[in-house]
Motif scaffolding. Structure first.
Motif, PDB file in Angstrom:
ATOM      1  N   PRO A 401       0.814  -1.226   0.000  1.00 29.98           N
ATOM      2  CA  PRO A 401       0.000   0.000   0.000  1.00 29.98           C
ATOM      3  C   PRO A 401       0.840   1.264   0.000  1.00 29.98           C
ATOM      4  O   PRO A 401       2.006   1.260   0.408  1.00 29.98           O
ATOM      5  N   GLU A 402       0.213   2.351  -0.449  1.00 29.55           N
ATOM      6  CA  GLU A 402       0.894   3.640  -0.500  1.00 29.55           C
ATOM      7  C   GLU A 402       1.265   4.093   0.910  1.00 29.55           C
ATOM      8  O   GLU A 402       0.667   3.679   1.906  1.00 29.55           O
ATOM      9  N   ALA A 403       2.271   4.965   0.994  1.00 30.41           N
ATOM     10  CA  ALA A 403       2.759   5.461   2.280  1.00 30.41           C
ATOM     11  C   ALA A 403       2.916   6.974   2.208  1.00 30.41           C
ATOM     12  O   ALA A 403       2.995   7.567   1.119  1.00 30.41           O
ATOM     13  N   PRO A 404       2.976   7.645   3.371  1.00 31.57           N
ATOM     14  CA  PRO A 404       3.111   9.108   3.389  1.00 31.57           C
ATOM     15  C   PRO A 404       4.395   9.597   2.723  1.00 31.57           C
ATOM     16  O   PRO A 404       5.415   8.903   2.735  1.00 31.57           O
ATOM     17  N   VAL A 405       4.299  10.792   2.168  1.00 31.76           N
ATOM     18  CA  VAL A 405       5.450  11.422   1.515  1.00 31.76           C
ATOM     19  C   VAL A 405       6.553  11.681   2.531  1.00 31.76           C
ATOM     20  O   VAL A 405       6.293  12.048   3.682  1.00 31.76           O
ATOM     21  N   ILE A 406       7.797  11.454   2.101  1.00 32.44           N
ATOM     22  CA  ILE A 406       8.974  11.744   2.920  1.00 32.44           C
ATOM     23  C   ILE A 406       9.795  12.818   2.206  1.00 32.44           C
ATOM     24  O   ILE A 406      10.041  12.723   1.006  1.00 32.44           O
ATOM     25  N   GLU A 407      10.194  13.832   2.929  1.00 33.04           N
ATOM     26  CA  GLU A 407      10.984  14.896   2.321  1.00 33.04           C
ATOM     27  C   GLU A 407      12.404  14.414   2.055  1.00 33.04           C
ATOM     28  O   GLU A 407      12.992  13.691   2.854  1.00 33.04           O
ATOM     29  N   PRO A 408      12.971  14.786   0.911  1.00 37.13           N
ATOM     30  CA  PRO A 408      14.346  14.350   0.585  1.00 37.13           C
ATOM     31  C   PRO A 408      15.367  14.981   1.493  1.00 37.13           C
ATOM     32  O   PRO A 408      15.140  16.047   2.075  1.00 37.13           O
ATOM     33  N   LYS A 409      16.520  14.329   1.574  1.00 37.71           N
ATOM     34  CA  LYS A 409      17.567  14.776   2.490  1.00 37.71           C
ATOM     35  C   LYS A 409      18.385  15.912   1.923  1.00 37.71           C
ATOM     36  O   LYS A 409      18.946  16.722   2.649  1.00 37.71           O
TER      37      LYS A 409
END
Length: 415
Positions: A401-409
């Motif tokens: 399933p889809e997951a929440p967006v994570i901001e790039p480092k």
């Protein structure tokens, strides 16, 4: 039983010369006097070995080396004679068995374990000149009742790939390893009981006797893998002296695990010939400022390679981030010594991704960013991680399933 649960259950647990000894001065001598273990020297007079290697094989028979993975994740093997026609298809090869109580895979009072042939490779250690090949056979393991052993991670990984053939998932595995003298304490190129006088830096992709240690071993392994039919795509010297790397792939699905595991077997056999010790430990040297060893895993599905694939890649990364702890739990023993946030690693406790960032958990390459499609690299697996577990676990997660967006480092990925 869930694939991740099975993974956890299965994970319990310079040389002075690389040439063989000079031929004996006595013609007809069968063996030299018994040798002490000496790094970089063959145990036997090569003229003796050559005498037997020159013997012709029967036209209708082959030697088949059945290879499997034991309870500790190491490869084991034994040999049988088969009609040469059996090598035409893996389905034609017979099942076999072994004493599982001697490999940690069965109790002594019910020790028979069944070997099921899964993949055929040519045998580079027993070449023939008659146009027929002896073979290496990659096997997985079962009880006599036909149930997969808990240590049969290939079977459980295969379940993760089922139903996703249309994605043609490619894996490229970067297998790092460290070569030691036979004392198992001194890496090649290191002084006995001490450390190199120069810090790491000049050894990566290096040349010269002061920088490169073990090239003959790696080149021999490379050629043996090519002969065997393994999709070995390259090798290079690594950052720490004595540390090396080879790459396997791209391979589709379960074949990545088969090819990487057989390449590990071939590496150990080559090191046996050269009398050099090889370890897959992710941090074999814990004192000083030295890199560890990993098995960076490059992943690309068909949709990631098509237009708009970068968004599919990011979606997969978000899913991997959401299950970071689950992946770390099955990504190899001793990985906490390597994933410290230093030496081109991310912290084991914190998930991150970025473009061209080798200090992130997941790296997106510059070419993938520029083209808007391609692949990503999971930099977390340790060098001793099970390739079946790693590839299967990644497949299970990115198809979930889809997951929440994570901001790039890094800034580049945010733009």
């Amino acid at each position: 039983m869930k694939f991740s649960t099975i993974c956890l259950l299965s994970l319990a647990s310079y040389a002075t010369a690389f040439a063989p000894m000079a031929p004996s001065a006595k013609t007809g001598s069968a063996l030299q006097s018994v040798l002490k273990p000496t790094t970089g020297q063959s145990q036997l007079d090569p003229s003796v070995i050559d005498k037997y290697s020159a013997l012709p094989y029967p036209d209708d028979l082959i030697m088949a080396e059945y290879v499997w993975v034991d309870a500790e994740g190491n490869t084991r093997s034994k040999t049988r004679t088969l009609p040469s026609k059996k090598a035409e298809s893996v389905d034609s090869l017979p099942k076999w068995n072994f004493d599982g109580s001697s490999t940690g895979q069965a109790p002594g009072d019910d020790s028979e374990v069944i070997l099921r042939p899964c993949r055929i490779f040519k045998d580079p250690f027993r070449p023939r000149s008659d146009g027929i090949a002896n073979i290496l056979v990659m096997c997985d393991t079962y009880t006599p009742n036909g149930e997969p052993l808990p240590t049969n991670t290939r079977y459980f990984a295969e379940q993760a790939f089922k139903g996703h053939d249309d994605e043609e998932t490619w894996f490229g595995l970067e297998q790092e390893f460290t070569l030691f003298n036979l004392d198992q304490k001194t890496p090649l190129g290191w002084p006995e009981g001490g450390m190199p006088s120069r810090p790491q830096g000049p050894y990566y992709c290096s040349v010269g006797p002061e920088n490169s240690f073990g090239r003959a071993v790696v080149d021999s392994m490379y050629k043996a893998c090519l002969y065997a039919g393994i999709a070995i795509s390259g090798t290079n010297g690594e950052v720490m002296p004595g540390q090396q790397e080879y790459q396997v792939g791209p391979c589709v699905g379960i074949d990545a695990g088969d090819q990487c595991t057989m390449a590990r077997y071939i590496l150990q056999r080559v090191c046996e010939d050269f009398q050099v010790y090889c370890t897959l430990h992710p941090k074999p040297i814990t004192e000083g400022d030295w890199n560890g060893a990993g098995m960076h895993t490059n992943v690309s599905t068909k949709s990631m390679r098509e237009e708009g694939g970068l968004e599919i890649i990011k979606s997969a990364i978000y899913k991997l981030g959401a299950k970071h702890a689950d992946h770390i739990a099955v990504y190899g023993e001793g990985n906490e010594l390597r994933l410290t946030g230093k030496h081109e690693t991310a912290s084991i406790d914190q998930f991150s991704f970025g473009v061209a960032n080798r200090g992130a958990s997941i790296r997106i390459g510059r070419d993938t960013e520029a083209e808007g499609k391609g692949y990503f690299e999971d930099r977390r697996p340790s060098s001793n991680a099970d390739p079946y577990v790693v590839t299967g676990k990644i497949m299970e997660t990115i198809m979930g399933p889809e997951a929440p967006v994570i901001e790039p480092k890094d800034k580049d990925a945010a733009e």
